[in-house]
Write an enzyme that holds these catalytic residues in place. Structure first.
Site, PDB file in Angstrom:
ATOM      1  CE  LYS A  22      -2.160  -0.959   3.997  1.00  0.00           C
ATOM      2  NZ  LYS A  22      -1.494  -2.365   4.047  1.00  0.00           N
ATOM      3  NE  ARG A  48      -5.146  -1.277   9.870  1.00  0.00           N
ATOM      4  CZ  ARG A  48      -4.025  -0.881   9.398  1.00  0.00           C
ATOM      5  NH1 ARG A  48      -4.061   0.271   8.788  1.00  0.00           N
ATOM      6  NH2 ARG A  48      -3.059  -1.648   9.264  1.00  0.00           N
ATOM      7  NE  ARG A  58       7.475  -2.305   6.581  1.00  0.00           N
ATOM      8  CZ  ARG A  58       6.252  -2.259   6.474  1.00  0.00           C
ATOM      9  NH1 ARG A  58       5.450  -1.626   5.781  1.00  0.00           N
ATOM     10  NH2 ARG A  58       5.375  -2.607   7.550  1.00  0.00           N
ATOM     11  NE  ARG A  69       5.540  -0.281  10.142  1.00  0.00           N
ATOM     12  CZ  ARG A  69       4.559  -0.495   9.305  1.00  0.00           C
ATOM     13  NH1 ARG A  69       4.444   0.336   8.080  1.00  0.00           N
ATOM     14  NH2 ARG A  69       3.351  -0.838   9.868  1.00  0.00           N
ATOM     15  NE  ARG A 114       1.523  -5.183  10.766  1.00  0.00           N
ATOM     16  CZ  ARG A 114       2.599  -4.803  10.348  1.00  0.00           C
ATOM     17  NH1 ARG A 114       3.981  -5.235  10.860  1.00  0.00           N
ATOM     18  NH2 ARG A 114       2.677  -4.101   9.147  1.00  0.00           N
TER      19      ARG A 114
HETATM   20  P1  AP5 Z   1       4.604  -1.754   1.826  1.00  0.00           P
HETATM   21  O1  AP5 Z   1       4.597  -0.784   0.869  1.00  0.00           O
HETATM   22  O2  AP5 Z   1       5.582  -0.774   3.285  1.00  0.00           O
HETATM   23  O3  AP5 Z   1       3.466  -2.106   2.401  1.00  0.00           O
HETATM   24  P2  AP5 Z   1       2.170  -1.788   3.238  1.00  0.00           P
HETATM   25  O4  AP5 Z   1       1.021  -2.488   2.659  1.00  0.00           O
HETATM   26  O5  AP5 Z   1       2.144  -0.437   3.323  1.00  0.00           O
HETATM   27  O6  AP5 Z   1       2.164  -2.494   4.553  1.00  0.00           O
HETATM   28  P3  AP5 Z   1       2.011  -1.925   6.137  1.00  0.00           P
HETATM   29  O7  AP5 Z   1       2.968  -2.906   6.951  1.00  0.00           O
HETATM   30  O8  AP5 Z   1       2.674  -0.480   6.261  1.00  0.00           O
HETATM   31  O9  AP5 Z   1       0.665  -2.047   6.305  1.00  0.00           O
HETATM   32  P4  AP5 Z   1      -0.109  -2.140   7.695  1.00  0.00           P
HETATM   33  O10 AP5 Z   1      -1.402  -1.833   7.330  1.00  0.00           O
HETATM   34  O11 AP5 Z   1       0.298  -3.423   8.500  1.00  0.00           O
HETATM   35  O12 AP5 Z   1       0.544  -1.072   8.544  1.00  0.00           O
HETATM   36  P5  AP5 Z   1       0.072   0.565   8.852  1.00  0.00           P
HETATM   37  O13 AP5 Z   1       1.227   1.339   9.087  1.00  0.00           O
HETATM   38  O14 AP5 Z   1      -0.988   1.069   7.964  1.00  0.00           O
HETATM   39  O15 AP5 Z   1       5.412  -2.779   1.357  1.00  0.00           O
HETATM   40  C1  AP5 Z   1       6.007  -3.824   2.359  1.00  0.00           C
HETATM   41  C2  AP5 Z   1       7.432  -4.633   1.922  1.00  0.00           C
HETATM   42  O16 AP5 Z   1       7.096  -5.274   0.629  1.00  0.00           O
HETATM   43  C3  AP5 Z   1       8.478  -3.502   1.569  1.00  0.00           C
HETATM   44  O17 AP5 Z   1       9.684  -3.855   1.892  1.00  0.00           O
HETATM   45  C4  AP5 Z   1       8.285  -3.134  -0.189  1.00  0.00           C
HETATM   46  O18 AP5 Z   1       9.589  -2.726  -0.714  1.00  0.00           O
HETATM   47  C5  AP5 Z   1       7.955  -4.614  -0.349  1.00  0.00           C
HETATM   48  N1  AP5 Z   1       7.238  -4.537  -1.744  1.00  0.00           N
HETATM   49  C6  AP5 Z   1       5.952  -3.914  -2.094  1.00  0.00           C
HETATM   50  N2  AP5 Z   1       5.559  -4.224  -3.062  1.00  0.00           N
HETATM   51  C7  AP5 Z   1       6.124  -5.041  -3.371  1.00  0.00           C
HETATM   52  C8  AP5 Z   1       6.071  -5.863  -4.825  1.00  0.00           C
HETATM   53  N3  AP5 Z   1       5.089  -5.702  -5.677  1.00  0.00           N
HETATM   54  N4  AP5 Z   1       7.061  -6.972  -5.123  1.00  0.00           N
HETATM   55  C9  AP5 Z   1       8.093  -7.134  -4.061  1.00  0.00           C
HETATM   56  N5  AP5 Z   1       8.252  -6.552  -2.682  1.00  0.00           N
HETATM   57  C10 AP5 Z   1       7.352  -5.436  -2.737  1.00  0.00           C
HETATM   58  O19 AP5 Z   1      -0.352   0.557  10.198  1.00  0.00           O
HETATM   59  C11 AP5 Z   1       0.333  -0.009  11.354  1.00  0.00           C
HETATM   60  C12 AP5 Z   1      -0.481  -0.249  12.509  1.00  0.00           C
HETATM   61  O20 AP5 Z   1      -1.101   1.161  12.912  1.00  0.00           O
HETATM   62  C13 AP5 Z   1      -1.715  -0.932  12.494  1.00  0.00           C
HETATM   63  O21 AP5 Z   1      -1.221  -2.303  12.929  1.00  0.00           O
HETATM   64  C14 AP5 Z   1      -2.668  -0.298  13.487  1.00  0.00           C
HETATM   65  O22 AP5 Z   1      -2.101  -0.852  14.922  1.00  0.00           O
HETATM   66  C15 AP5 Z   1      -2.461   1.042  13.501  1.00  0.00           C
HETATM   67  N6  AP5 Z   1      -3.295   1.493  12.530  1.00  0.00           N
HETATM   68  C16 AP5 Z   1      -3.126   2.266  11.487  1.00  0.00           C
HETATM   69  N7  AP5 Z   1      -4.208   2.743  10.779  1.00  0.00           N
HETATM   70  C17 AP5 Z   1      -5.365   2.208  11.635  1.00  0.00           C
HETATM   71  C18 AP5 Z   1      -6.629   2.110  11.675  1.00  0.00           C
HETATM   72  N8  AP5 Z   1      -7.383   2.926  10.567  1.00  0.00           N
HETATM   73  N9  AP5 Z   1      -7.499   1.900  12.693  1.00  0.00           N
HETATM   74  C19 AP5 Z   1      -6.838   1.429  13.624  1.00  0.00           C
HETATM   75  N10 AP5 Z   1      -5.600   1.076  13.738  1.00  0.00           N
HETATM   76  C20 AP5 Z   1      -4.654   1.612  12.647  1.00  0.00           C
HETATM   77 MG    MG Z   2       2.218   0.945   4.851  1.00  0.00          MG
END
Ligand code: AP5
Ligand code: MG
Ligand code: ZN
Length: 217
Positions: free
Chosen positions: A14, A89, A128, A161, A172
């Site tokens: 994402k 979410r 990552r 992270r 997660r």
């Molecule tokens: P990356 O692009 O970083 O993936 P991502 O989908 O952004 O993954 P996240 O871990 O950020 O998602 P998340 O939803 O768990 O975290 P968030 O910060 O939103 O890519 C991942 C890796 O893969 C990278 O190394 C990249 O290089 C590689 N990659 C990407 N595309 C690729 C491809 N096509 N091929 C190969 N490699 C590839 O949330 C974190 C925490 O915050 C949650 O757990 C929760 O506690 C809280 N939170 C956030 N939002 C909310 C909400 N709305 N409600 C409640 N809690 C929330």
């Molecule tokens: Mg992300």
């Protein structure tokens, strides 16, 4: 004018795709996870509360999330559209977001549902690395920085992270399947979902997203 939501499990790409989408369509990237990590870094009251949930891989409670998300969406740069990454979410968050937008006669144009299988998600997240300074995302094997541990964009330090450990990632993914997957049906009823295969290369995924968004004036 383009209002998008990116749905997809942790590690689906994402954040990686958001950077490209936002550049192409000139819209702000709103990641609740990034906002929360910034607050944690700054040591705010909200940050202290959010940190406990995030380190366990659980969701931050809806009322806290909604307050922050709505405040962000009210900022000037969102007037011409936005990309939401990691919000909403839960079905409750989606309903509250719809209510917030409806009151302003606005709506979401498209929901991009990025799919990747669990084994690949684990590999991506464990490998990552993120820039401490500018937030650029790398992967030790799939997308390494030119110099190990140093950001190509700004020269900042790369870090792992604290929620990218095997046990927390597992949790997660479980939370995503239980609480966030129902959103796909919620938006499907509104006819807004495009399913994207996120397991292909970065450029292919981006190309598929651009096709799903369709022609924009
Ligand atoms: P990356 O692009 O970083 O993936 P991502 O989908 O952004 O993954 P996240 O871990 O950020 O998602 P998340 O939803 O768990 O975290 P968030 O910060 O939103 O890519 C991942 C890796 O893969 C990278 O190394 C990249 O290089 C590689 N990659 C990407 N595309 C690729 C491809 N096509 N091929 C190969 N490699 C590839 O949330 C974190 C925490 O915050 C949650 O757990 C929760 O506690 C809280 N939170 C956030 N939002 C909310 C909400 N709305 N409600 C409640 N809690 C929330
Ligand atoms: Mg992300
Ligand atoms: Zn950087």
């Amino acid at each position: 004018m383009l209002r998008l939501i990116l749905l997809g499990p942790p590690g689906a790409g994402k954040g990686t795709q958001a950077a490209r989408i936002c550049q192409k369509y000139s819209i702000p990237h709103i990641s609740t996870g990034d906002i929360f990590r910034k607050q944690i870094k700054e040591g705010t009251e909200f940050g202290k509360k959010a940190k406990e949930y995030m380190n366990r891989g659980e969701l931050v409670p809806d009322d806290l999330v909604l307050e922050i998300a709505e405040a962000r969406l009210t900022e000037e740069d969102c007037k011409h559209g936005f990309l939401l990454d990691g919000f909403p979410r839960t079905v409750n968050q989606a309903e509250q977001l719809d209510k917030f937008l409806n009151e302003k006669d606005l709506s979401i144009d498209k929901v991009l549902d990025i799919r990747v299988d669990k084994e690949e998600l684990m590999t991506r997240l464990i490998g990552r690395r993120v820039c401490r300074n500018c937030g650029a995302t790398y992967h030790v094997i799939n997308m390494p920085s030119e110099k190990e541990g140093i950001c190509d964009v700004c020269g900042g330090e790369l870090y792992q992270r604290s929620d990218d450990t095997a046990a927390t990632v597992e949790n997660r993914i479980g939370v995503y399947n239980g609480l966030t997957v129902p959103l796909i049906e919620y938006y499907e009823k509104a006819g807004k979902v495009a399913h994207i295969d996120g397991s292909t290369g970065l450029d292919k995924v981006f190309g598929d997203i651009v096709i799903a968004i369709g022609d924009r004036e």
